[in-house]
Design an enzyme around this catalytic site. Sequence first.
Site, mmCIF file in Angstrom:
data_model
loop_
_atom_site.group_PDB
_atom_site.id
_atom_site.type_symbol
_atom_site.label_atom_id
_atom_site.label_comp_id
_atom_site.label_asym_id
_atom_site.label_seq_id
_atom_site.Cartn_x
_atom_site.Cartn_y
_atom_site.Cartn_z
ATOM 1 C CB THR A 1 -0.932 -0.019 1.238
ATOM 2 O OG1 THR A 1 -1.777 -1.169 1.143
ATOM 3 C CG2 THR A 1 -1.782 1.233 1.323
ATOM 4 C CB SER B 1 3.195 -6.702 -0.738
ATOM 5 O OG SER B 1 2.868 -6.964 0.601
ATOM 6 C CB THR C 1 14.420 2.455 12.467
ATOM 7 O OG1 THR C 1 14.724 3.693 13.117
ATOM 8 C CG2 THR C 1 15.499 1.435 12.804
ATOM 9 C CB CYS D 1 -9.514 -5.137 1.180
ATOM 10 S SG CYS D 1 -7.843 -5.686 1.018
ATOM 11 C CG HIS E 1 1.177 -9.892 3.099
ATOM 12 N ND1 HIS E 1 -0.124 -10.306 3.128
ATOM 13 C CD2 HIS E 1 1.158 -8.621 2.671
ATOM 14 C CE1 HIS E 1 -0.911 -9.312 2.737
ATOM 15 N NE2 HIS E 1 -0.148 -8.271 2.456
HETATM 16 N N1 PLP Z 1 -2.006 -4.325 -4.341
HETATM 17 C C1 PLP Z 1 -2.583 -5.511 -4.540
HETATM 18 C C2 PLP Z 1 -2.895 -5.939 -5.924
HETATM 19 C C3 PLP Z 1 -2.890 -6.345 -3.462
HETATM 20 O O1 PLP Z 1 -3.476 -7.527 -3.663
HETATM 21 C C4 PLP Z 1 -2.569 -5.894 -2.161
HETATM 22 C C5 PLP Z 1 -2.924 -6.712 -0.972
HETATM 23 O O2 PLP Z 1 -3.928 -7.371 -0.936
HETATM 24 C C6 PLP Z 1 -1.962 -4.648 -2.011
HETATM 25 C C7 PLP Z 1 -1.689 -3.893 -3.119
HETATM 26 C C8 PLP Z 1 -1.600 -4.105 -0.658
HETATM 27 O O3 PLP Z 1 -0.459 -4.730 -0.160
HETATM 28 P P1 PLP Z 1 -0.187 -4.679 1.420
HETATM 29 O O4 PLP Z 1 -1.170 -5.606 2.049
HETATM 30 O O5 PLP Z 1 1.219 -5.118 1.581
HETATM 31 O O6 PLP Z 1 -0.393 -3.259 1.827
#
Ligand code: PLP
Length: 377
Positions: A70, A199, A238, A323, A201
């Site tokens: 994000t 990202s 940091t 989400c 995760h």
């Molecule tokens: N962009 C996409 C396409 C995603 O699927 C996600 C997470 O679901 C994100 C951005 C956001 O990543 P983060 O959860 O690391 O903020």
Amino acid sequence: MIYLDHAATTPIPQPVADEMYRVLTQQFGNPSSQYPMGQEAKKLVEGCRAVIAKAVGCQPKELHFTSCGTESDNWAIQAALWQNRHVGRHIITTSVEHSAVLETCRALEQQGYEVTYLKPDKTGHITVQQVGEALRDDTAVVSVMLVNNETGCVFPVAETARLLKERRSRALLHTDAVQGFMKVPCDPRVLGVDMMSLSAHKIGGPKGIGALYVGPAVRNIRPLLHGGGQEEGTRSGTEATAQIAGFAKAAQLRGEGLEEKLAHMAQIKAYCREKLLSLDGLVTVGQGEAPHILMVSLVGYPSANVVTDLGEQGICLSAGSACHRGKLSHVVTALGLDKRTAGGVLRVSFGPETTFADIDALYEALLRHKNTRFSML
Ligand code: PLP
């Protein structure tokens, strides 16, 4: 527990957790500290950057750590607009981006920027022609995701880069590759993008750590966070050493036999599609190419009920994106489905650990749900 929600987040392999624990407990120095423990932490961060850069296909210095995908999305778009402030105030994106991009664009609209949101067709795709039609002399940034997080559709990012070049556009090209990284080819030079969000995760790494690839066309990227000047002054704060170590370990582990892992995920997806389609009233939605995401609809059965019911049986999956719990996601809305199909949308997403038996269990659970609940939509 059967976990079929790898697009929401992924399980952490033991070696990733072990490495994070080791860093947390034994290598907890601040990379900015001058004494040996701090310098060791700095070395660790740089070593991790090199590992992740190798997986991305870029130079380590082109990779900047952030707190999540994000943040990377927010930063990329705002930095591109700053660099191109003399080009104009027009942004092109799609109406099915992750909210990290969409909400950034909405906030920018309130500051006077103009945004064109490209709409997908019924299969979930957008075309490079749409980008071409929307492109203007005052377009400062184009942000098109690599893989959609709900449909699994792969978007024409490389084609968009070529188009921008052909049209001699000064717009910078950003791609949100959070769902594409280590799922589809995403070498930023091959794609031709100027910025790319990642990202950890989604590939077996921890939550709360991301990265932004920043290519040579972006001169002196403007920081989003101001402070102690970490990351060569581009991103203060940091360094999250344990998260960074977990990200690198996950990228390294996922990279071992990646082709086989992706082939396995594609096989699982094909099996799942075929098996679920044999359920009366189940249809596929969109035509996503990514190996890890399948969107279907149990037409007429509200997806929130299905997700809850299956959750109680130990099966985890999503109704669209994780989400947007509870309401129709903007992606499902954008596909223009009829109400009963839209209301029944389910996203099944896979990882290297997913087995064929997991899919059989999903099938049985959906069958039970259908046989014990009435269609309500
Ligand atoms: N962009 C996409 C396409 C995603 O699927 C996600 C997470 O679901 C994100 C951005 C956001 O990543 P983060 O959860 O690391 O903020």
